[in-house]
Design a protein around this motif. Structure first.
Motif, short mmCIF file in Angstrom:
data_model
loop_
_atom_site.label_atom_id
_atom_site.label_comp_id
_atom_site.label_asym_id
_atom_site.label_seq_id
_atom_site.Cartn_x
_atom_site.Cartn_y
_atom_site.Cartn_z
N ASP A 167 69.45 -50.47 14.76
CA ASP A 167 70.06 -50.10 13.94
C ASP A 167 70.97 -49.13 14.06
O ASP A 167 71.39 -48.12 13.30
CB ASP A 167 69.07 -49.67 12.87
N TYR A 168 71.69 -49.37 15.19
CA TYR A 168 72.84 -48.22 15.42
C TYR A 168 74.17 -48.92 15.95
O TYR A 168 73.93 -50.10 16.32
CB TYR A 168 72.55 -47.26 16.64
N LYS A 189 73.67 -61.72 18.00
CA LYS A 189 72.80 -62.90 17.43
C LYS A 189 71.73 -62.30 16.85
O LYS A 189 71.06 -62.76 15.59
CB LYS A 189 72.26 -63.67 18.49
N MET A 190 71.09 -61.03 17.21
CA MET A 190 69.90 -60.25 16.55
C MET A 190 70.32 -59.57 15.26
O MET A 190 69.73 -58.93 14.41
CB MET A 190 69.15 -59.44 17.51
N GLY A 191 71.78 -59.56 15.03
CA GLY A 191 72.26 -58.71 13.80
C GLY A 191 72.50 -57.34 14.08
O GLY A 191 72.89 -56.47 13.20
N CYS A 192 72.63 -57.16 15.54
CA CYS A 192 72.85 -55.74 15.92
C CYS A 192 74.71 -55.42 15.81
O CYS A 192 75.37 -56.42 16.00
CB CYS A 192 72.66 -55.25 17.41
N ASN A 193 74.99 -54.26 15.82
CA ASN A 193 76.46 -53.75 15.48
C ASN A 193 77.07 -53.42 16.99
O ASN A 193 76.70 -52.26 17.27
CB ASN A 193 76.68 -52.87 14.28
N VAL A 194 77.57 -54.26 17.69
CA VAL A 194 77.88 -54.11 19.13
C VAL A 194 79.39 -54.39 19.10
O VAL A 194 79.94 -55.24 18.72
CB VAL A 194 77.31 -55.16 19.88
N LYS A 217 63.39 -54.73 25.51
CA LYS A 217 63.09 -53.63 26.29
C LYS A 217 64.32 -52.89 26.56
O LYS A 217 64.39 -51.66 26.56
CB LYS A 217 62.75 -54.13 27.48
N MET A 218 65.51 -53.54 26.42
CA MET A 218 66.81 -52.69 26.08
C MET A 218 66.67 -51.65 25.24
O MET A 218 67.32 -50.66 25.19
CB MET A 218 68.16 -53.47 26.61
N ILE A 219 66.53 -52.34 24.17
CA ILE A 219 66.61 -51.51 22.69
C ILE A 219 65.64 -50.53 22.82
O ILE A 219 65.96 -49.34 22.32
CB ILE A 219 66.28 -52.75 21.49
#
Length: 399
Positions: free
Chosen positions: A18-19, A48-53, A379-381
């Motif tokens: 969530d960042y 795809k997971m909905g992260c803001n990248v 694991k990266m998250i």
């Protein structure tokens, strides 16, 4: 010898990051080297997971990308491009805009763009993590110093003092490279996380193309560069008792291509040198008989994992400067690094024993499931979240 898989710990439960994450790397658009491919998979998987990248790199402009120009070196440009690489110009204005946007900055490479980006991230008080994807041997083999301990130690020292000493957390694709940087005095916490295998790489067998029907197809994937040692496979194919039936396929491009074409002229079946899409690669894997990985130096060799995930038995160079030997399920999938005679013996063993090879194909495909990309993303998250937590706690303690 059963080699323990270092990735057997259960993956954490699915979670969203969530960042706002900024990924910094020199090249992003062209999938012509392993680091770019894995970085693209990291970014696309998180999105795809909905992260803001967002990404900052060279290449085309896009909504989720901050773009900088290429940094050229006229004398060395041809060699750099032949390795499937380019360097990005460290544009301070673009970096400032991108890093100001982010909650966390993740640096993929330790070059000019990242060094300047790190400086700006520190000034803007932004948490930051790094990955270790550049093994010194990737550079020293290109200039004839690949086996020089002094040269390789110097590059470890240079990367540490100019870049990596400023991080609390470093992503290492394998335990091998995590141990290497610890031995060279890196103080950061290392997070051993495979770059992961895309879900498309699963057990699959198809009929060979007509022109290969009566041949044994042996595949190797990777850059045609000195540290990958493809010439060992060419020599081994000539020494095999099946030499007249072996068809070599090298999936990759690089500066050694012409040398290897000349070196293999004596083989009855002319090797195929190709650079292909993921779908084309999976098709080649599906009809191949064996996978060989001859590299002297390797941080992970995701291509080897992809091949055995599709059910292709590997034969791997047992080099002390390579992480890839850890993926062998037993000694039959290892050969003495740089020894074409030993590789020829292992090739002959597997071609002699087709029933056993088929049994091992299923075991390797099952083993490959442990490197699923989605689990690696989780694991990266966790690493990203740990950096933000520790960064925040340190900032509060100072305040």
């Amino acid at each position: 010898m059963n080699i323990k898989n270092i990735y057997t710990t259960s993956p954490p439960p699915p979670r969203k990051f969530d960042y706002k994450l900024l990924v910094v790397l020199d090249q992003y658009d062209a999938e012509n080297n392993g680091t770019t491919i894995t970085a693209r998979r990291l970014v696309s998987g998180l999105i795809k997971m909905g992260c803001n990248v967002r990404v900052i790199s060279t290449g085309k402009k896009s909504e989720d990308k901050f773009t900088v120009n290429e940094l050229k070196f006229p004398v060395f440009d041809k060699l750099i491009k032949s390795q499937g690489m380019m360097f990005a110009k460290p544009d301070a204005d673009v970096l400032y805009e991108a890093i100001k946007w982010a909650d966390l900055v993740h640096f993929v490479m330790p070059f000019f763009l990242s060094v300047k980006g790190l400086e700006i991230a520190q000034k803007l008080n932004k948490p930051h993590t790094a990955a270790f994807h550049v093994q010194p041997q990737n550079i020293t083999y290109s200039i004839g110093l690949g086996k020089s301990k002094l040269a390789n130690d110097f590059l470890y020292y240079l990367m540490k003092n100019s870049f990596y000493k400023h991080f609390r957390h470093i992503h290492c694709p394998t335990m091998f490279i995590a141990n290497q940087i610890k031995e060279h005095g890196y103080d950061a916490e290392t997070h051993v996380i495979s770059n992961g295998v895309a879900e498309q790489f699963t057990y699959k067998k198809t009929a060979k193309p007509k022109e290969f029907e009566n041949k044994f197809v042996i595949l190797m994937i990777g850059r045609l560069s000195k540290e990958k040692r493809q010439e060992i496979l060419i020599h081994a194919a000539a020494k095999s008792k099946y030499a007249e039936k072996i068809q070599l396929i090298f999936a990759g491009k690089g500066p050694q291509k012409r040398k290897y074409e000349k070196l293999s002229k004596h083989l009855k079946n002319k090797p195929i040198f190709t650079f292909c899409t993921q779908d084309e690669l999976i098709k080649i894997i599906s009809y191949s008989d064996l996978y060989v990985h001859t590299a002297d130096a390797e941080i992970e060799a995701i291509s080897c994992i992809e091949a055995f995930s599709c059910g292709l038995v590997p034969i791997i160079a047992n080099s002390p400067q390579s992480a890839t030997p850890q993926f062998a399920l037993d000694e039959r999938s290892l050969f003495i690094a740089g020894d074409a005679d030993d590789l020829a013996k292992k090739i002959d063993y597997w071609l002699d024993n087709s029933d056993e090879r088929k049994r091992q194909e299923i075991k390797y495909a099952e083993y490959g499931k442990e490197f699923a990309h989605d689990a690696c993303l989780q694991k990266m998250i966790l690493m990203f979240e740990k950096e933000i937590k520790e960064f925040t706690e340190k900032s509060l303690s100072i305040a």
